[in-house]
Design an enzyme around this catalytic site. Structure first.
Site, PDB file in Angstrom:
ATOM      1  N   ILE A   1       0.844  -1.195   0.000  1.00  0.00           N
ATOM      2  CA  ILE A   1       0.000   0.000   0.000  1.00  0.00           C
ATOM      3  C   ILE A   1       0.879   1.244   0.000  1.00  0.00           C
ATOM      4  O   ILE A   1       1.766   1.394   0.854  1.00  0.00           O
ATOM      5  CB  ILE A   1      -0.943   0.002   1.223  1.00  0.00           C
ATOM      6  CG1 ILE A   1      -1.848  -1.248   1.187  1.00  0.00           C
ATOM      7  CG2 ILE A   1      -1.769   1.286   1.267  1.00  0.00           C
ATOM      8  CD1 ILE A   1      -2.726  -1.385  -0.047  1.00  0.00           C
ATOM      9  N   LYS A   2       0.618   2.119  -0.967  1.00  0.00           N
ATOM     10  CA  LYS A   2       1.425   3.338  -1.077  1.00  0.00           C
ATOM     11  C   LYS A   2       0.822   4.464  -0.236  1.00  0.00           C
ATOM     12  O   LYS A   2      -0.339   4.856  -0.437  1.00  0.00           O
ATOM     13  CB  LYS A   2       1.514   3.783  -2.548  1.00  0.00           C
ATOM     14  CG  LYS A   2       2.394   2.864  -3.388  1.00  0.00           C
ATOM     15  CD  LYS A   2       2.325   3.214  -4.856  1.00  0.00           C
ATOM     16  CE  LYS A   2       3.417   4.191  -5.262  1.00  0.00           C
ATOM     17  NZ  LYS A   2       3.402   4.391  -6.762  1.00  0.00           N
ATOM     18  N   PHE A   3       1.635   4.954   0.675  1.00  0.00           N
ATOM     19  CA  PHE A   3       1.321   6.139   1.473  1.00  0.00           C
ATOM     20  C   PHE A   3       2.381   7.195   1.154  1.00  0.00           C
ATOM     21  O   PHE A   3       3.545   6.855   0.898  1.00  0.00           O
ATOM     22  CB  PHE A   3       1.419   5.827   2.976  1.00  0.00           C
ATOM     23  CG  PHE A   3       0.415   4.829   3.499  1.00  0.00           C
ATOM     24  CD1 PHE A   3      -0.938   5.122   3.553  1.00  0.00           C
ATOM     25  CD2 PHE A   3       0.837   3.599   3.979  1.00  0.00           C
ATOM     26  CE1 PHE A   3      -1.860   4.212   4.055  1.00  0.00           C
ATOM     27  CE2 PHE A   3      -0.072   2.674   4.483  1.00  0.00           C
ATOM     28  CZ  PHE A   3      -1.428   2.983   4.530  1.00  0.00           C
TER      29      PHE A   3
END
Ligand code: G3P
Length: 291
Positions: free
Chosen positions: A112-114
């Protein structure tokens, strides 16, 4: 076939499953994929729909993103697929985390890209505790990479990527590849739980130098992968020199990775600008109903 002395994983940076299929055929291998809101907004199916004047509802665009990453994930069962949360400069960590949890459930191999901004770091700190794999995007400095390391301490190797963006630093005449070299050097004295994912690759030289530096992962647009394949997947030899002429050097800093992530100055104008651009590209797909 993957060159036998290539230790970096090669990902495609894109949002179109057809392109992923084509590139897998050309290279004979592919280790994963990164996506982002801009790349999804360029997906040919999305474009066709927009050209017909039909925007997506908020539900439909989430379902569309889900279907795209599901198809890609099916092609890369042993690889990783990065899925990015919606994050404008006002989005809170809790909102990012709840989106991240939903997206993590979409496919078995998600990262998951944050964003590498304070709220993104807060979200990631909790996400890894909750068992999510994360990819910290929009990283432009060694300090941001140090903070990613500190915020995700305790995570298993393979569960955390940091994505320094090379091309966007080059765009303003700063040597983006220096940031890659500096982060790799800094992490040599670490427990190795964060993998360096070279992103915003714009040229074959970015790819070759990232391979030479030993970047764990390199995400590359289809266009550059076609060029690489067309030349027979060349590797950088011992005499390879990266052409950094005209780019301002970014010096290495001694940073203590044992500190709390909040101790590092992680502000960067390109991170804020990147969040704005990603969120605008996402919003451009959506038909907002008036209440
Ligand atoms: O992986 C991040 C990448 O898509 C950003 O690339 O070319 O928009 O700076 P670029």
């Amino acid at each position: 076939m993957k060159p036998k002395d290539l230790t970096s994983k090669i990902f495609i940076d894109g949002g179109d499953p057809e392109e992923t299929r084509e590139i897998m055929g050309l290279l004979g291998f592919l280790d994963g994929q990164t996506t982002n809101p801009t790349l999804i907004s360029k997906n040919p199916e999305a474009r066709k729909r927009l050209d017909r004047g039909e925007k997506f509802s908020e539900r439909e665009i989430i379902d569309f993103y889900h279907s795209v990453v599901k198809e890609i994930s099916g092609m890369l069962p042993a690889g990783s697929v990065s899925v990015e949360v919606y994050a404008d400069p006002e989005t809170k960590a809790e909102q990012m985390l709840s989106q991240g949890k939903m997206m993590f459930g979409w496919i078995p191999n998600a990262h998951i890209k944050f964003p590498s901004a304070p709220e993104g770091l807060k979200a990631a700190e909790q996400a890894v505790k909750d068992g999510l794999r994360v990819n910290m995007t929009l990283c432009f400095s060694q300090e941001q990479a140090a903070a990613v390391y500190a915020a995700t301490r305790g995570a298993l190797k393979g569960n955390v990527f940091v994505s320094p963006f090379v091309g966007r630093l080059d765009d303003r005449r700063e040597n983006g590849m220096d940031v890659i070299a500096n982060i790799i050097r800094m992490y040599r004295k670490s427990d190795g739980h964060v993998e360096v994912l070279t992103a915003s690759v714009r040229s074959l030289d970015h790819l070759l130098y990232a391979i030479k530096l030993g970047s764990d992962i390199i995400t590359v647009p289809g266009k550059i992968l076609r060029e690489w394949a067309g030349k027979g997947l060349p590797m950088p030899g011992s005499d390879y020199n990266y052409p950094a002429a005209g780019l301002k050097a970014i010096p290495y800093k001694e940073l203590d990775l044992g500190r709390d992530w909040r101790d590092f100055d992680i502000s960067h104008d390109l991170t804020v600008k990147g969040m704005k651009n990603f969120s605008e590209d996402w919003e451009s797909l959506i038909r907002h109903t008036k209440h």
